[in-house]
Write a protein that holds these residues in place. Structure first.
Motif, PDB file in Angstrom:
ATOM      1  N   UNK A   1       0.829  -1.200   0.000  1.00 15.35           N
ATOM      2  CA  UNK A   1       0.000   0.000   0.000  1.00 15.35           C
ATOM      3  C   UNK A   1       0.868   1.257   0.000  1.00 15.35           C
ATOM      4  N   UNK A   2       1.943   1.245   0.768  1.00 18.74           N
ATOM      5  CA  UNK A   2       2.838   2.390   0.843  1.00 18.74           C
ATOM      6  C   UNK A   2       3.535   2.614  -0.499  1.00 18.74           C
ATOM      7  N   UNK A   3       3.965   1.555  -1.114  1.00 14.06           N
ATOM      8  CA  UNK A   3       4.756   1.676  -2.335  1.00 14.06           C
ATOM      9  C   UNK A   3       3.905   1.902  -3.587  1.00 14.06           C
ATOM     10  N   UNK A   4       2.677   1.394  -3.600  1.00 16.84           N
ATOM     11  CA  UNK A   4       1.857   1.561  -4.801  1.00 16.84           C
ATOM     12  C   UNK A   4       1.559   3.035  -5.036  1.00 16.84           C
ATOM     13  N   UNK A   5       1.409   3.387  -6.288  1.00 20.77           N
ATOM     14  CA  UNK A   5       1.215   4.778  -6.671  1.00 20.77           C
ATOM     15  C   UNK A   5      -0.258   5.095  -6.905  1.00 20.77           C
TER      16      UNK A   5
ATOM     17  N   UNK B   1      15.842  -4.908  -4.069  1.00 17.92           N
ATOM     18  CA  UNK B   1      15.710  -6.181  -4.782  1.00 17.92           C
ATOM     19  C   UNK B   1      14.478  -6.962  -4.347  1.00 17.92           C
ATOM     20  N   UNK B   2      14.246  -7.022  -3.032  1.00 14.68           N
ATOM     21  CA  UNK B   2      13.059  -7.715  -2.519  1.00 14.68           C
ATOM     22  C   UNK B   2      11.783  -7.014  -2.971  1.00 14.68           C
ATOM     23  N   UNK B   3      11.794  -5.695  -2.900  1.00 13.41           N
ATOM     24  CA  UNK B   3      10.599  -4.955  -3.282  1.00 13.41           C
ATOM     25  C   UNK B   3      10.283  -5.097  -4.768  1.00 13.41           C
ATOM     26  N   UNK B   4      11.323  -5.138  -5.612  1.00 14.48           N
ATOM     27  CA  UNK B   4      11.043  -5.317  -7.047  1.00 14.48           C
ATOM     28  C   UNK B   4      10.380  -6.664  -7.289  1.00 14.48           C
TER      29      UNK B   4
ATOM     30  N   UNK C   1      13.245   3.122  -6.272  1.00 15.69           N
ATOM     31  CA  UNK C   1      14.068   4.228  -5.768  1.00 15.69           C
ATOM     32  C   UNK C   1      13.317   5.551  -5.857  1.00 15.69           C
ATOM     33  N   UNK C   2      12.613   5.765  -6.948  1.00 12.79           N
ATOM     34  CA  UNK C   2      11.844   7.002  -7.119  1.00 12.79           C
ATOM     35  C   UNK C   2      10.772   7.113  -6.043  1.00 12.79           C
ATOM     36  N   UNK C   3      10.098   6.015  -5.766  1.00 16.05           N
ATOM     37  CA  UNK C   3       9.025   6.012  -4.754  1.00 16.05           C
ATOM     38  C   UNK C   3       9.600   6.283  -3.361  1.00 16.05           C
ATOM     39  N   UNK C   4      10.722   5.673  -3.052  1.00 19.53           N
ATOM     40  CA  UNK C   4      11.365   5.872  -1.745  1.00 19.53           C
ATOM     41  C   UNK C   4      11.715   7.344  -1.543  1.00 19.53           C
TER      42      UNK C   4
ATOM     43  N   UNK D   1      -6.256   0.776  -2.773  1.00 19.19           N
ATOM     44  CA  UNK D   1      -7.537   0.240  -2.307  1.00 19.19           C
ATOM     45  C   UNK D   1      -7.507  -1.281  -2.292  1.00 19.19           C
ATOM     46  N   UNK D   2      -6.880  -1.881  -3.292  1.00 17.19           N
ATOM     47  CA  UNK D   2      -6.797  -3.342  -3.345  1.00 17.19           C
ATOM     48  C   UNK D   2      -6.033  -3.901  -2.152  1.00 17.19           C
ATOM     49  N   UNK D   3      -4.950  -3.213  -1.747  1.00 17.64           N
ATOM     50  CA  UNK D   3      -4.204  -3.703  -0.589  1.00 17.64           C
ATOM     51  C   UNK D   3      -4.972  -3.458   0.705  1.00 17.64           C
ATOM     52  N   UNK D   4      -5.709  -2.366   0.776  1.00 17.76           N
ATOM     53  CA  UNK D   4      -6.557  -2.140   1.954  1.00 17.76           C
ATOM     54  C   UNK D   4      -7.624  -3.214   2.067  1.00 17.76           C
ATOM     55  N   UNK D   5      -8.142  -3.669   0.937  1.00 18.15           N
ATOM     56  CA  UNK D   5      -9.124  -4.755   0.950  1.00 18.15           C
ATOM     57  C   UNK D   5      -8.531  -6.029   1.543  1.00 18.15           C
ATOM     58  N   UNK D   6      -7.226  -6.233   1.368  1.00 13.78           N
ATOM     59  CA  UNK D   6      -6.567  -7.398   1.958  1.00 13.78           C
ATOM     60  C   UNK D   6      -6.468  -7.273   3.482  1.00 13.78           C
TER      61      UNK D   6
END
Length: 161
Positions: A73-77, A132-135, A146-149, A83-88
């Motif tokens: 949720x934090x990383x998605x743009x 690497x894990x996040x990708x 990196x851009x999101x961070x 919303x999909x991750x909040x549904x989880x």
């Protein structure tokens, strides 16, 4: 003098302490509230005579699935992705809320539904390993990660600047 390690036990009031606390309850002017992080915490607070929950923090760290959902949720743009991750997370919150409402049985509670200090959701380790894990988990490129961070600086009004 040799020290021995004693096994942990949950707190329990002896009969003398129960009697003393009953006397104190007759004259006190303050309510005793507890902080809680899980439904079991609220039940323990109630069993130890708490008169409510001062603040309940919904916990994400009790399972890998919860924490992965929050990181996504934090990383998605996009709003749709978030919303999909909040549904989880919704079934976890519903289950936790059922537990805390049953345990507190109408007593007052302050609930902090989403408490997101970003540093708590960052995997520990080398930044390159983390990216690497996040990708892999996010389906994003390294450049996107990196851009999101860089766009997610944490601001905590409690901490000094």
């Amino acid at each position: 003098m040799e020290l021995s390690i004693q096994p942990l036990a949950p707190p329990a009031m002896s009969n003398n302490l129960k009697t003393f606390m009953a006397w104190a309850d007759q004259v006190r002017c303050l309510k005793v509230m507890a902080n809680a992080y899980t439904p079991n915490d609220t039940l323990a607070a109630r069993n130890n005579s708490a008169q409510g929950i001062g603040i309940y923090y919904f916990q994400f760290f009790v399972s890998d699935e919860r924490i992965k959902s929050v990181r996504k949720m934090i990383m998605f743009v996009t709003l749709e992705q978030r919303k999909a991750t909040l549904d989880l997370l919704l079934p976890y919150q519903r289950s936790d809320f059922e537990g805390i409402f049953q345990a507190m049985d109408g007593l007052p509670m302050t609930i902090r539904i989403l408490h997101l200090p970003l540093h708590e959701f960052q995997p520990e380790g080398d930044l390159e390993q983390i990216v690497g894990k996040l990708t892999t988990n996010m389906g994003m490129t390294e450049d996107e990660i990196y851009s999101r961070i860089e766009k997610l600086p944490e601001v905590d009004p409690v901490l000094p600047m």
